[in-house]
Design an enzyme around this catalytic site. Structure first.
Site, mmCIF file in Angstrom:
data_model
loop_
_atom_site.group_PDB
_atom_site.id
_atom_site.type_symbol
_atom_site.label_atom_id
_atom_site.label_comp_id
_atom_site.label_asym_id
_atom_site.label_seq_id
_atom_site.Cartn_x
_atom_site.Cartn_y
_atom_site.Cartn_z
ATOM 1 N N LYS A 1 -47.903 43.316 -25.031
ATOM 2 C CA LYS A 1 -48.621 43.327 -23.758
ATOM 3 C C LYS A 1 -47.787 44.002 -22.665
ATOM 4 C CE LYS A 1 -51.796 42.144 -20.661
ATOM 5 N NZ LYS A 1 -51.186 42.169 -19.352
ATOM 6 N N HIS B 1 -48.069 47.642 -23.209
ATOM 7 C CA HIS B 1 -49.411 48.000 -22.730
ATOM 8 C C HIS B 1 -49.379 48.216 -21.218
ATOM 9 C CE1 HIS B 1 -53.052 46.666 -20.616
ATOM 10 N NE2 HIS B 1 -53.768 47.146 -21.621
#
Length: 483
Positions: free
Chosen positions: A184, A187
């Site tokens: 994440k 990301h």
């Protein structure tokens, strides 16, 4: 007494919308919040008439959950997570599952996982991307942590997540430890890079070409139909077309200082720690820092002169060049992000599914784009791919865009328009494709002033040499260098 399939702690924007999403997919959800009045407001408001149970205390909340209890924390990253874990652990039993769905730094997840597992419970640290709309309608979910917890939460997570056009869930198990929150974090770093590159393109159109918001709106609308089709291009199109009640373009009224929550910085720092050249995302973070120096920039603008040049070339050609440069730079951003994930996986012993990660990002999240399907295909074809640039599709795409990319960067330099991210992407490409870089001179410099030694082209790797450059240094050398 009615019991819930899962409990959510925290009734801020993401928490509320995730709860409503879960309930809409057939799950009964319990909720609680540190400020208990928010529980009443939610139960009597958006949750009215739904299978959502409100609890005024942590004890009541835990008692309302089916075993094994699944407790998802949607609270602010940091001390609030540790405080809730300390509060709830004595109320839980072995086999219960604690889930952190916030934007947590992955080393914190690894520390908490160790603590929770030592208490006999299971722990998940999961990235949840997509903002308010994604949380409600289907986010991208990136879970990692205690492997034994996955089967218990899989029906819920894959039930509420976004789906690709072919129906595949944008959620799968990432790996052990802090892998979910690490992915994440990457990301979000890629998100920083994408946003910065779009902003550089916007500045070139606006200042370099003198385009109106309406003209730029039309260009981004057109680009969203091709290889740049993505959520961020789509919202840029909408922003450039938006006018307030007075008919003024809202984007023009916004102060040019950017905020950040830290995930981009974490990505850049992780890259430095792992020795990975994440140059594009690093420049995107620094661009936000520079934007925040508004008063200094205003003062400097009155002192420091630029080239004063005006664009006198083919406007339509440069617009198409910008499209190609943005696409090529986007490929570099993902190539760097995937290299960072591979380095972290090697160091931490994670078995990351790189094609699967691209699939998780296909829908629901901020960086969702058609482009990600090509990344999944590249890793499906070659799971051991070391760099996206070496995949035939991406190497050809960058090669085809190369001339336009170089024209854009050189034009920006000539006009005095900063392009730190797109420029860094091109510099990385030229560095990565270079058989020989000037680090031989750099290593000679290090050996000259610090006796740091060097390797030789005519000797096997791993043998180190020192030169007495001045005749006064002797033969003693320092420890060898890290690469």
């Amino acid at each position: 007494m009615q019991t819930a399939d899962i409990g959510v702690v925290g009734l801020a924007v993401m928490g509320e919308n995730l709860i409503l999403n879960m309930e809409s997919k057939g799950f009964t959800v319990a909720c609680t919040n540190r400020t208990t009045s928010k529980v009443d407001d939610f139960i009597q408001g958006r949750a009215a008439g739904k299978n959502i149970l409100g609890a005024k205390s942590v004890e009541e909340f835990v008692a309302s959950l089916k075993r094994p209890r699944k407790v998802m924390m949607m609270v602010k990253a940091g001390g609030a997570v540790d405080a809730f874990i300390d509060q709830v652990l004595p109320l839980l039993e072995p086999g219960d599952i604690l889930i952190d769905g916030g934007n947590t730094h992955y080393p914190d997840t690894e520390r908490r996982l160790k603590k929770v597992e030592e208490a006999g419970l299971l722990y998940i640290g999961t990235g949840v991307s997509g903002g308010e709309e994604g949380a409600l309608l289907g986010p991208s979910i990136m879970p990692g942590g205690s492997d034994a917890a996955w089967e218990a939460v899989k029906p819920i997570f894959q039930g509420i997540c976004a789906k690709t056009d072919s129906g595949e869930p944008c959620c799968d198990w990432v790996g052990g430890g802090g892998a979910g929150h690490f992915v994440k974090m990457v990301h979000n770093g890629i998100e920083y890079g994408d946003m910065q590159m779009i902003c550089e393109t916007y500045q070139m159109m606006s200042q370099g070409l003198g385009m109106s918001n309406e003209e730029m709106h039309a260009v981004f609308a057109d680009w969203n139909q091709g290889e740049l089709d993505s959520y961020l291009i789509e919202i840029t199109r909408d922003i450039l077309g938006y006018k307030d009640e007075n008919g003024e373009a809202t984007v023009d009224q916004i102060l040019d200082t950017a905020g950040q929550k830290g995930t981009g910085k974490w990505t850049a720092v992780s890259a430095l720690d792992l020795g990975m050249p994440l140059t594009l995302i690093g420049e995107a973070v620094f661009a936000r820092c520079l934007s925040a120096m508004k008063d200094e920039r205003v003062a400097a603008s009155k002192v420091l002169a630029g080239p004063g040049a005006a664009f006198d070339g083919d406007k339509a050609q440069l617009i198409d060049d910008l499209r190609q440069a943005l696409y090529a730079s986007k490929i570099i951003s993902y190539a760097q992000g995937y290299q960072l994930m591979r380095a972290a996986a090697d160091e931490s012993g994670w078995d990351l599914n790189y094609g699967g990660i691209a699939l998780m990002w296909r829908g629901g999240c901020i960086i969702r784009s058609a482009f990600l399907g090509k990344i999944k295909a590249a890793f499906d074809q070659n799971p051991a791919l070391t760099n996206l640039l070496l995949d035939p599709f991406f190497s050809e795409a960058v090669q085809n865009a190369q001339a336009a990319w170089r024209r854009v960067v050189s034009t920006a330099v000539g006009l005095g328009i900063p392009m730190p991210a797109i420029g860094a992407a091109l510099a990385y490409y030229d560095g990565y494709r270079a058989e020989r870089l000037p680090a031989n001179l750099l290593q000679a410099q290090r050996d000259y002033f610090g006796a740091h030694t060097y390797e030789r082209l005519d000797k096997p790797r791993g043998e180190f040499f020192h030169t007495n450059w001045t005749g006064r240094g002797g033969n003693t050398s320092a420890s060898t260098y890290d690469v």
